[in-house]
Design a protein around this motif. Structure first.
Motif, PDB file in Angstrom:
ATOM      1  N   ASN A   1      -1.550   1.996  11.526  1.00 14.41           N
ATOM      2  CA  ASN A   1      -1.865   2.753  10.306  1.00 14.41           C
ATOM      3  C   ASN A   1      -0.656   3.534   9.825  1.00 14.41           C
ATOM      4  O   ASN A   1      -0.379   3.597   8.626  1.00 14.41           O
ATOM      5  CB  ASN A   1      -3.026   3.727  10.565  1.00 14.41           C
ATOM      6  N   ALA A   2       0.074   4.117  10.756  1.00 14.73           N
ATOM      7  CA  ALA A   2       1.212   4.949  10.371  1.00 14.73           C
ATOM      8  C   ALA A   2       2.285   4.117   9.679  1.00 14.73           C
ATOM      9  O   ALA A   2       2.832   4.523   8.643  1.00 14.73           O
ATOM     10  CB  ALA A   2       1.784   5.661  11.592  1.00 14.73           C
ATOM     11  N   ASP A   3       2.576   2.945  10.241  1.00 14.84           N
ATOM     12  CA  ASP A   3       3.599   2.093   9.625  1.00 14.84           C
ATOM     13  C   ASP A   3       3.128   1.573   8.280  1.00 14.84           C
ATOM     14  O   ASP A   3       3.904   1.468   7.323  1.00 14.84           O
ATOM     15  CB  ASP A   3       3.936   0.922  10.547  1.00 14.84           C
ATOM     16  N   PHE A   4       1.845   1.213   8.218  1.00 11.21           N
ATOM     17  CA  PHE A   4       1.301   0.700   6.965  1.00 11.21           C
ATOM     18  C   PHE A   4       1.373   1.793   5.896  1.00 11.21           C
ATOM     19  O   PHE A   4       1.787   1.557   4.764  1.00 11.21           O
ATOM     20  CB  PHE A   4      -0.144   0.244   7.186  1.00 11.21           C
ATOM     21  N   ASP A   5       0.999   3.013   6.278  1.00 13.88           N
ATOM     22  CA  ASP A   5       1.028   4.114   5.322  1.00 13.88           C
ATOM     23  C   ASP A   5       2.436   4.335   4.797  1.00 13.88           C
ATOM     24  O   ASP A   5       2.651   4.496   3.592  1.00 13.88           O
ATOM     25  CB  ASP A   5       0.499   5.391   5.985  1.00 13.88           C
ATOM     26  N   ALA A   6       3.426   4.333   5.706  1.00 18.26           N
ATOM     27  CA  ALA A   6       4.806   4.557   5.277  1.00 18.26           C
ATOM     28  C   ALA A   6       5.234   3.486   4.277  1.00 18.26           C
ATOM     29  O   ALA A   6       5.896   3.770   3.272  1.00 18.26           O
ATOM     30  CB  ALA A   6       5.730   4.581   6.489  1.00 18.26           C
ATOM     31  N   ALA A   7       4.819   2.252   4.543  1.00 16.31           N
ATOM     32  CA  ALA A   7       5.187   1.168   3.636  1.00 16.31           C
ATOM     33  C   ALA A   7       4.498   1.303   2.283  1.00 16.31           C
ATOM     34  O   ALA A   7       5.084   0.997   1.242  1.00 16.31           O
ATOM     35  CB  ALA A   7       4.827  -0.179   4.265  1.00 16.31           C
ATOM     36  N   LEU A   8       3.265   1.788   2.307  1.00 16.68           N
ATOM     37  CA  LEU A   8       2.549   1.979   1.043  1.00 16.68           C
ATOM     38  C   LEU A   8       3.262   2.997   0.174  1.00 16.68           C
ATOM     39  O   LEU A   8       3.362   2.831  -1.048  1.00 16.68           O
ATOM     40  CB  LEU A   8       1.113   2.438   1.311  1.00 16.68           C
ATOM     41  N   HIS A   9       3.764   4.061   0.795  1.00 18.64           N
ATOM     42  CA  HIS A   9       4.494   5.059   0.006  1.00 18.64           C
ATOM     43  C   HIS A   9       5.722   4.420  -0.626  1.00 18.64           C
ATOM     44  O   HIS A   9       5.993   4.587  -1.818  1.00 18.64           O
ATOM     45  CB  HIS A   9       4.896   6.244   0.875  1.00 18.64           C
ATOM     46  N   ARG A  10       6.453   3.679   0.184  1.00 17.00           N
ATOM     47  CA  ARG A  10       7.674   3.075  -0.357  1.00 17.00           C
ATOM     48  C   ARG A  10       7.337   2.097  -1.475  1.00 17.00           C
ATOM     49  O   ARG A  10       7.981   2.091  -2.532  1.00 17.00           O
ATOM     50  CB  ARG A  10       8.453   2.362   0.757  1.00 17.00           C
ATOM     51  N   ALA A  11       6.315   1.278  -1.265  1.00 18.39           N
ATOM     52  CA  ALA A  11       5.973   0.266  -2.258  1.00 18.39           C
ATOM     53  C   ALA A  11       5.537   0.893  -3.578  1.00 18.39           C
ATOM     54  O   ALA A  11       5.969   0.474  -4.659  1.00 18.39           O
ATOM     55  CB  ALA A  11       4.859  -0.641  -1.710  1.00 18.39           C
ATOM     56  N   LYS A  12       4.711   1.921  -3.498  1.00 16.13           N
ATOM     57  CA  LYS A  12       4.209   2.492  -4.755  1.00 16.13           C
ATOM     58  C   LYS A  12       5.331   3.191  -5.520  1.00 16.13           C
ATOM     59  O   LYS A  12       5.398   3.122  -6.747  1.00 16.13           O
ATOM     60  CB  LYS A  12       3.041   3.459  -4.481  1.00 16.13           C
ATOM     61  N   LEU A  13       6.228   3.846  -4.786  1.00 11.55           N
ATOM     62  CA  LEU A  13       7.325   4.553  -5.457  1.00 11.55           C
ATOM     63  C   LEU A  13       8.330   3.564  -6.033  1.00 11.55           C
ATOM     64  O   LEU A  13       8.869   3.773  -7.132  1.00 11.55           O
ATOM     65  CB  LEU A  13       7.989   5.528  -4.495  1.00 11.55           C
ATOM     66  N   LYS A  14       8.565   2.491  -5.332  1.00 14.80           N
ATOM     67  CA  LYS A  14       9.466   1.461  -5.874  1.00 14.80           C
ATOM     68  C   LYS A  14       8.852   0.834  -7.115  1.00 14.80           C
ATOM     69  O   LYS A  14       9.553   0.560  -8.097  1.00 14.80           O
ATOM     70  CB  LYS A  14       9.777   0.401  -4.803  1.00 14.80           C
ATOM     71  N   ALA A  15       7.546   0.610  -7.086  1.00 17.61           N
ATOM     72  CA  ALA A  15       6.883   0.042  -8.260  1.00 17.61           C
ATOM     73  C   ALA A  15       7.014   0.979  -9.451  1.00 17.61           C
ATOM     74  O   ALA A  15       7.308   0.557 -10.572  1.00 17.61           O
ATOM     75  CB  ALA A  15       5.407  -0.224  -7.954  1.00 17.61           C
ATOM     76  N   ALA A  16       6.792   2.262  -9.199  1.00 12.08           N
ATOM     77  CA  ALA A  16       6.888   3.251 -10.272  1.00 12.08           C
ATOM     78  C   ALA A  16       8.277   3.222 -10.901  1.00 12.08           C
ATOM     79  O   ALA A  16       8.433   3.287 -12.130  1.00 12.08           O
ATOM     80  CB  ALA A  16       6.573   4.645  -9.727  1.00 12.08           C
ATOM     81  N   GLY A  17       9.286   3.110 -10.059  1.00 13.01           N
ATOM     82  CA  GLY A  17      10.656   3.061 -10.558  1.00 13.01           C
ATOM     83  C   GLY A  17      10.943   1.770 -11.303  1.00 13.01           C
ATOM     84  O   GLY A  17      11.580   1.775 -12.376  1.00 13.01           O
ATOM     85  N   TYR A  18      10.466   0.668 -10.742  1.00 11.27           N
ATOM     86  CA  TYR A  18      10.712  -0.634 -11.385  1.00 11.27           C
ATOM     87  C   TYR A  18      10.167  -0.652 -12.818  1.00 11.27           C
ATOM     88  O   TYR A  18      10.829  -1.094 -13.752  1.00 11.27           O
ATOM     89  CB  TYR A  18      10.079  -1.748 -10.552  1.00 11.27           C
ATOM     90  N   LEU A  19       8.952  -0.171 -12.972  1.00 13.78           N
ATOM     91  CA  LEU A  19       8.343  -0.201 -14.304  1.00 13.78           C
ATOM     92  C   LEU A  19       9.137   0.643 -15.295  1.00 13.78           C
ATOM     93  O   LEU A  19       9.411   0.228 -16.419  1.00 13.78           O
ATOM     94  CB  LEU A  19       6.893   0.312 -14.228  1.00 13.78           C
ATOM     95  N   ALA A  20       9.499   1.851 -14.857  1.00 14.39           N
ATOM     96  CA  ALA A  20      10.202   2.746 -15.779  1.00 14.39           C
ATOM     97  C   ALA A  20      11.587   2.226 -16.138  1.00 14.39           C
ATOM     98  O   ALA A  20      12.068   2.416 -17.266  1.00 14.39           O
ATOM     99  CB  ALA A  20      10.298   4.148 -15.164  1.00 14.39           C
ATOM    100  N   ARG A  21      12.219   1.556 -15.181  1.00 13.97           N
ATOM    101  CA  ARG A  21      13.577   1.080 -15.453  1.00 13.97           C
ATOM    102  C   ARG A  21      13.626  -0.026 -16.497  1.00 13.97           C
ATOM    103  O   ARG A  21      14.702  -0.341 -17.007  1.00 13.97           O
ATOM    104  CB  ARG A  21      14.269   0.644 -14.158  1.00 13.97           C
ATOM    105  N   ALA A  22      12.460  -0.546 -16.883  1.00 13.75           N
ATOM    106  CA  ALA A  22      12.439  -1.488 -18.004  1.00 13.75           C
ATOM    107  C   ALA A  22      12.965  -0.826 -19.271  1.00 13.75           C
ATOM    108  O   ALA A  22      13.386  -1.497 -20.215  1.00 13.75           O
ATOM    109  CB  ALA A  22      11.009  -1.988 -18.234  1.00 13.75           C
ATOM    110  N   THR A  23      12.930   0.502 -19.287  1.00 14.15           N
ATOM    111  CA  THR A  23      13.377   1.228 -20.480  1.00 14.15           C
ATOM    112  C   THR A  23      14.776   1.807 -20.326  1.00 14.15           C
ATOM    113  O   THR A  23      15.243   2.540 -21.192  1.00 14.15           O
ATOM    114  CB  THR A  23      12.420   2.400 -20.783  1.00 14.15           C
ATOM    115  N   ALA A  24      15.431   1.504 -19.211  1.00 13.16           N
ATOM    116  CA  ALA A  24      16.684   2.206 -18.879  1.00 13.16           C
ATOM    117  C   ALA A  24      17.721   2.147 -19.992  1.00 13.16           C
ATOM    118  O   ALA A  24      18.401   3.123 -20.272  1.00 13.16           O
ATOM    119  CB  ALA A  24      17.257   1.653 -17.577  1.00 13.16           C
TER     120      ALA A  24
END
Lengths: 359, 76, 435
Positions: free
Chosen positions: C160-183
């Motif tokens: 669970n701990a490793d999965f949780d850590a990965a979920l944080h990274r994935a969601k934050l990377k997704a958030a950045g990816y979407l916004a960078r479409a406007t960079a």
């Protein structure tokens, strides 16, 4: 009485029965506090003012009077008598007091209004917020008009009591506590303020800062005092029970206790166990980190220490069953019922004292 | 009902507010009868002492919500 | 040396989003985002821990229900400046709050998942649901946003701990990816956030924010590190706007979310009024859910002393983005009490407990000093029952309570676990009155 259908069974003029203590009823002289229950046609004393406020929609058909001391000493008998009078008088609404700061009077008004409500007779009383009757009976959701501390506030109290009594008698919608003037009665309702919480928060802060009046959106319920049970005289002969709200259950949660908002309880047999064994128990209460409890359940339910005390004769005997519920975000009403049910079971089994670990 | 009941908790302000009359205070709320930071034998000795205190509270007359202190667990 | 950190002047270029569609290339145009699903997957992949990620697009008004919602994140990226948004998760941390961000307003990344290992007690995720339409939708956070929903499935054997850590990274990377479409684009509007000097007679206000922290599944991260041992500290509001606080709390679906931290309702309001009728000093944060009465009382003083040392005259408080409940209320009340004793005027925003008919005590704990409270009402009060929906994302069964059997999520639901319900109620202006 018909409910909700306009014009069906609605009385033209509400039959009101008024309760006064002997002092306000003008009875009994110096011994007025010990005057027994009596019934009088029409209004007495401040009831006359009340009747003016009720007219033309309501009329006081009778006034019941009792001394506050007599009520306190014979509460159940008085209640029975008043109930009998209601059967004869058939009131549409029952009004008691106002009691202002008189504690015994307030308790009497509260009790009688509660009895009335239980018989589907809408009831209204009035007293000062600090009257002990207010603390005790507000959680019962009674309608208690907030009054001043003394009879100086009689007129305004009666006017508001009359107005509320008419609405209740006619089953009309009742406004908020602030609008109608009654004390918070442990019932809340969602409202749309039209303003986001953040705006309201900063606005309120600035009013408070400037010393301007503001109204807190939350008031807090007080709890009735519970008379303490007398102490154990001789623990070495006592049957002691363990009851907990920590949600310690057998592995697999066979009784499906929830992690929160519990509405039931369970009991688990611990006869023959010297301690609780890790792995055989789970802790399902959703409000605390159960790591320590799972490693050693005795950290929550101290069976090991109590067994040692039992062996040494410090306590007489530990009950064979442990009673469990989950005290996480528990509704007060549900917990009251759960507590009463467990207590009744314990008393039936001869338990004399309870140790209650709580998380 | 009249059953003397002792509430063992560390959250005593809630307990006094709701009217629990005998309250024994100690531990952390995750484990009112536990002190997992202590070695096992010491923890058991602590638990036994705490349980004895709860029995003593059951034997003590009280007039109103009363908190019986066991020594506060050492803060980590 | 550049001397370009610590000015705490943040520009936010706002790009409105009305609609998103899958396309062969990620592109922002006319308030619409074309999303290259494959490229997004590649950007966020964590193959060792996350076996696969479903990516869905949902729009307000759809007959669609999201279940097993864990967190929601505002899509943003820093296009100028030395720090990053959501600092602390990927490499060196700089103090956030400076430079220029691009933000997709009207959109969110939502992460849904089921954890692989069983859990019990407080450190367990609790079901959280978002309805995108119907009577329950107004009470769900993000039902009014265009959502990119990531449904993540763990690889076998992961903790669970490793999965949780990965979920944080994935969601934050997704958030950045979407916004960078406007960079490379010019934002239609730019909002500037800085606490400029104001009339010294205006009352000095601090926002006191009690964070949720108990352990795995119930965490808040500050600059990428959980706050288990956090002593109260100070944040510039720009640090919150920049994502210094990230949510890892899944046991209180009504309350916390990363989105709720970056769009914090009190930060927004205090900024709006800074220089008008308040002097907004900053944010004091600390963790609630302290382990004992003594530590809760201590926490109250530690928060209050921080506010006092800042010179605050007024403290406006909330916990878990507007939610208080359980023994967390004690920490909250102790903080109010301590602030008042230190001479600060307090106002606190709270939710109410009690059952749906409103006939139970409103708060678990109380101090007489808490004389100015804003209520957002109670969770589960008068939330209309939700109807049958055509589409369910996030799983095949829901289990709103461990005492009930899991059931079909597409059917009509009478539940209280609407995601973000507390801050939604705060936003909507709901409250409660004595009746």
């Amino acid at each position: 009485m018909g409910e909700g259908i306009e014009g069906d069974n609605m009385p033209d003029v509400l039959r009101v029965v008024h309760y006064l203590n002997a002092f306000f009823g003008g009875l009994g002289g110096e011994e007025e506090a010990h005057t027994p229950v009596s019934v009088h046609p029409g209004a007495l004393g401040p009831g006359r003012l009340l009747e003016q406020a009720l007219a033309p929609q309501g009329q006081i058909v009778a006034t019941i009077v009792c001394g506050d001391g007599y009520f306190a000493d014979h509460e159940e008998a008085v209640v029975a008598q008043v109930r009998a009078h209601w059967q004869t008088l058939k009131p549409d609404v029952f009004i008691a007091g106002p009691a202002f700061r008189a504690g015994r009077y307030g308790l009497a008004c509260g009790r009688l209004c509660l009895e009335a409500e239980r018989r589907q007779i809408p009831a209204v009383t009035g007293m000062h917020v600090e009257n002990p009757g207010s603390d005790l009976y507000r959680p019962e959701h009674l309608y208690i008009i907030a009054t001043e501390g003394s009879a100086v506030g009689m007129r305004s109290a009666l006017e508001r009591m009359a107005a509320l009594a008419i609405k209740r008698g006619h089953r009309q919608p009742i406004g908020t506590a602030t609008d109608e003037g009654f004390l918070p009665r442990a019932v809340r309702r969602t409202v749309h303020t039209g303003t986001p919480a953040a705006v309201r928060a900063v606005d309120m802060a600035l009013k408070k800062w400037r010393g301007e009046p503001y109204t807190s959106e939350l008031t807090v319920e007080t709890f009735e005092a519970i008379p303490p049970a007398p102490p154990l005289h001789d623990p070495s002969t006592a049957l002691v029970a363990l009851v907990t709200e920590a949600g310690l259950v057998r592995q697999g949660n066979p009784d499906r206790l929830p992690a929160a908002a519990a509405t039931h309880w369970a009991s688990y047999h611990v006869a023959g166990m010297d301690r609780l064994v890790a792995g055989e128990w789970d802790a399902v209460h959703g409000g605390y980190d159960n790591t320590a409890a799972l490693q050693d359940p005795n950290r929550v339910v101290p069976l090991d220490a109590l067994r040692e005390l039992e062996r040494e004769g410090v306590i007489g005997k530990l009950l064979d069953d442990v009673f469990v519920t989950v005290g996480n975000i528990g509704s007060l009403n549900a917990m009251k019922r759960i507590g009463a049910e467990i207590a009744a079971t314990l008393v039936q089994r001869g338990v004399q004292a309870v140790v209650l670990p709580a998380t | 009902m009249g059953l003397p009941t002792v509430l063992a908790t560390c959250l005593y302000t809630v307990a006094t507010r709701v009217g629990a009359n005998r309250i024994v205070r100690g531990g952390r709320f995750h484990h009112p009868f536990g002190a997992p930071e202590k070695p096992q034998a010491e923890e058991y000795a602590w638990r036994r002492k705490f349980v004895e205190q709860t029995i003593r509270a059951l034997c003590t007359p009280v007039q109103q919500p009363t908190v019986f202190d066991v020594e506060e667990a050492v803060l980590v | 040396m550049a001397h370009d950190a610590g000015a705490f002047r943040l520009e936010v270029g706002v790009f409105p989003i009305q609609r998103m569609i899958f396309a062969s290339e990620t592109r922002y145009q006319d308030e619409m985002l074309n999303l290259d699903r494959t490229a997004l997957l590649a950007a966020i992949a964590e193959p060792r821990v996350i076996a696969n990620v479903e990516i869905h697009l949902v729009h307000p008004g759809e007959s669609c229900r999201l279940i097993h919602v864990l967190d929601t994140v505002a899509p943003m990226a820093k296009v100028q400046g030395r720090s990053t948004v959501y600092p602390g998760f990927f490499g060196t941390t700089m103090p956030a709050g400076d430079g220029r961000n691009h933000l997709l307003r009207g959109a969110a990344v939502i992460v849904c998942a089921t954890f692989p290992e069983p859990t019990s007690g407080a450190l367990s995720p609790v079901e959280a649901i978002i309805d995108m339409s119907g009577p329950a939708a107004p009470y769900c956070a993000c039902s009014d946003l265009v959502n990119v929903v990531l449904v993540c499935h763990p690889t076998p054997g992961v903790t669970n701990a490793d999965f949780d850590a990965a979920l944080h990274r994935a969601k934050l990377k997704a958030a950045g990816y979407l916004a960078r479409a406007t960079a490379a684009l010019t934002p239609p509007t730019v909002e500037t956030y800085e606490l400029s000097p104001v009339d010294p007679d205006l009352p000095r206000v601090v926002y006191v924010d009690q964070l949720h922290q108990q352990g795995l599944m119930a965490q808040t991260f500050l600059y990428g590190k959980h706050t288990q041992g956090l002593e109260p500290t100070l944040l510039h509001p720009n640090e919150m706007l920049d994502g210094a606080l990230v949510n890892g709390n899944y046991r209180a679906p009504a309350r916390a979310a990363t989105y709720g931290h970056t769009q914090n309702f009190l930060v927004q309001e205090l900024y709006r009024r800074h220089g008008q009728d308040v002097n907004f000093l900053g944010v004091v944060i600390g963790r609630g859910w302290q382990d004992s009465q003594l530590l809760k009382e201590r926490q109250g003083w530690m928060m209050a002393r921080m506010a006092r040392l800042l010179g605050a005259q007024i403290a406006i408080m909330s916990a878990d983005v507007g939610g208080t409940g359980g023994n967390n209320t004690i920490d909250f009340m102790q903080t109010i009490k301590a602030c008042e004793h230190m001479g600060l005027q307090t106002v606190a925003v709270m939710q109410e407990s009690g059952n749906p008919d409103g006939s139970d005590p409103t708060v678990v704990d109380f101090v007489p000093e808490a004389n100015a409270l804003i209520s957002v009402g109670g969770i589960g009060w008068h939330t209309p029952a939700a109807p049958v929906v055509q589409r369910v994302i996030g799983g095949t069964t829901v289990q709103p309570s461990i005492a009930e059997e899991p059931r079909d999520p597409s059917g009509p639901l009478e539940v209280e676990c609407w995601y973000g319900a507390i801050w939604k109620r705060a936003e909507l202006g709901l409250s409660a009155v004595d009746v």
